[in-house]
Design an enzyme around this catalytic site. Sequence first.
Site, short mmCIF file in Angstrom:
data_model
loop_
_atom_site.label_atom_id
_atom_site.label_comp_id
_atom_site.label_asym_id
_atom_site.label_seq_id
_atom_site.Cartn_x
_atom_site.Cartn_y
_atom_site.Cartn_z
N ARG A 1 68.36 8.70 47.37
CA ARG A 1 69.34 8.02 46.51
C ARG A 1 70.48 8.96 46.10
NH1 ARG A 1 65.50 5.27 42.05
NH2 ARG A 1 67.51 5.03 41.00
N GLU B 1 66.19 30.24 47.62
CA GLU B 1 65.12 31.13 48.05
C GLU B 1 64.45 30.56 49.29
OE1 GLU B 1 60.85 32.33 46.19
OE2 GLU B 1 62.58 32.62 44.88
#
Length: 513
Positions: free
Chosen positions: A379, A403
Site C-alpha cells: 500500500r 544495514e
Amino acid sequence: MAEVGEIIEGCRLPVLRRNQDNEDEWPLAEILSVKDISGRKLFYVHYIDFNKRLDEWVTHERLDLKKIQFPKKEAKTPTKNGLPGSRPGSPEREVPASAQASGKTLPIPVQITLRFNLPKEREAIPGGEPDQPLSSSSCLQPNHRSTKRKVEVVSPATPVPSETAPASVFPQNGAARRAVAAQPGRKRKSNCLGTDEDSQDSSDGIPSAPRMTGSLVSDRSHDDIVTRMKNIECIELGRHRLKPWYFSPYPQELTTLPVLYLCEFCLKYGRSLKCLQRHLTKCDLRHPPGNEIYRKGTISFFEIDGRKNKSYSQNLCLLAKCFLDHKTLYYDTDPFLFYVMTEYDCKGFHIVGYFSKEKESTEDYNVACILTLPPYQRRGYGKLLIEFSYELSKVEGKTGTPEKPLSDLGLLSYRSYWSQTILEILMGLKSESGERPQITINEISEITSIKKEDVISTLQYLNLINYYKGQYILTLSEDIVDGHERAMLKRLLRIDSKCLHFTPKDWSKRGKW
C-alpha cells in the site's frame, strides 16, 4: 513405498501445496519436525528453494511417500574454530579457504566496479576523437534490448566511474540523455566475476561477519532446528489477526496457544482475550511512547529511545522477529532509536510499521531493521518508511544506507525507492544558458542523502551506465522514462519535510546514550 511411521526428521519428499495461481503442485520438501496430536501425526515441512515463510504443518495425506529420500548418515567431521562442522560452509567462504589450503595466494583487488558489455557498433564509431564532446548525432540511441550486467576487477590503471565528474544532459528523439565524463582513452577489461546483485551487500563479494550488537542483528546461524520453525500460530493485534512467518523468541509457555493477544499500543502480550481486556482497562496509551515528530493527515511517526522505553522496544522486536528471518533478537535496545509509523483513527494511533537505527553508527547506517506489518503491505507504506529514514539523514546532514543483509522484500523496496529517487533527480535537471545541465554522483548523493555506493549500484542495476570514448554515459531510454512516470503516478504517499519536527542529537557527547 514407505510407511507413515517411518518418516523422520531430515527426510525429503514431494509435498502437495497450492501455488499463487491456486493450482496444485508437488515441490520437494524437507521434514523438520514430527508431532503427534490425538493419535494423528503432523509434519513440519520446509519447501526446498522456497522462502521459509511458506513452511507449514501438514498431514500425511499431502506427502508423496513413493518418492521419499531418507537422510544419509554423515561421517563425523572435525570442528572448525571450535564450532560443529555439521553444516556446510557458504560458497563465498569456501573459495578462499580452498585456495589457502592449496598454497596459492589470492589476488586482492584494489577496486571493484561494474562494467557493461557494449555492442561492437557502439565501441567503434566513425568520426571524432575520444576527447570530443558527444553530440545528438552520435550513436546513443535508446537501448531497447536486454543486456546482462557484469562485475569485473579494475586495476588502478583502468578508469572507474568518477564521483565528481559532471554528467551532461542532451535531448535526442524526445528522450533525455546524460553523459558522465571520466578518464579518456583507456580500454575496458572484459573478465567477469559475478552479477550486479553482489554490489548491494559488500564491495568485495564476501559477506562480512555479523555484528553482535543491537536489538536485531544479522543472523547467519540456522543450525538450531528450533529456530527454523514457526513457534507462534497466530497473533491478534488490534483489529488484525497476523500469521507469523518465522520463529520469534516469545516465552515457551506462549507457543502452545492458538492465539497470542497483543495490546496494539504498548505491545504487551497476553495468554487470552480475557487477559487482554483486563490489560486494556489499565493501559493509558493510545499511541506509541516517545515523541511524535511527524504528522500529516492520518500518518504519524513517533521517535522512541530504546533506553528510556526498553519494555516497548523489546516487545516491538519480538513482534518484528515474527516477520524478519535474516535477523536474530537481542535484548540490548539501549543503543537504538525506534521510529514507529502509525495510522490515526478515533480509537488511537495504530502501528503500521517501524524502522530502527543506531544512535551512533560508524558504517553510516541510517536503518538497522525495517518492517511494514503484513496488513499494511503493498500500500506504499514501505517506501514511506524508507523515504522518512532518508529525510532524517538530510536533517542530520549525512548520507545513509540500510544495514545489510536486506531481506528479499526489503531489497526490492530499497531498489525501487533508490531508482525512483535518482531518476526523479536526473529527469528534473534543467539546462542553463543553452548548455547541457551537469551533475555528479557526489551531488546526487548530497541531494538525496543516499550513499554514493548505493547511487552507483542503482545506476548499474538500471543498466544506465555505458562506457564510450573514455567517458561513462548515463542513457535514459524512453522505456525508462515512461516506466518511471507511471510508477510515480501510483506513488501517492510522500513525506512532507514541512511536517517534520526533528532535532538531531549528538549521541557521542551523551556518554552511555
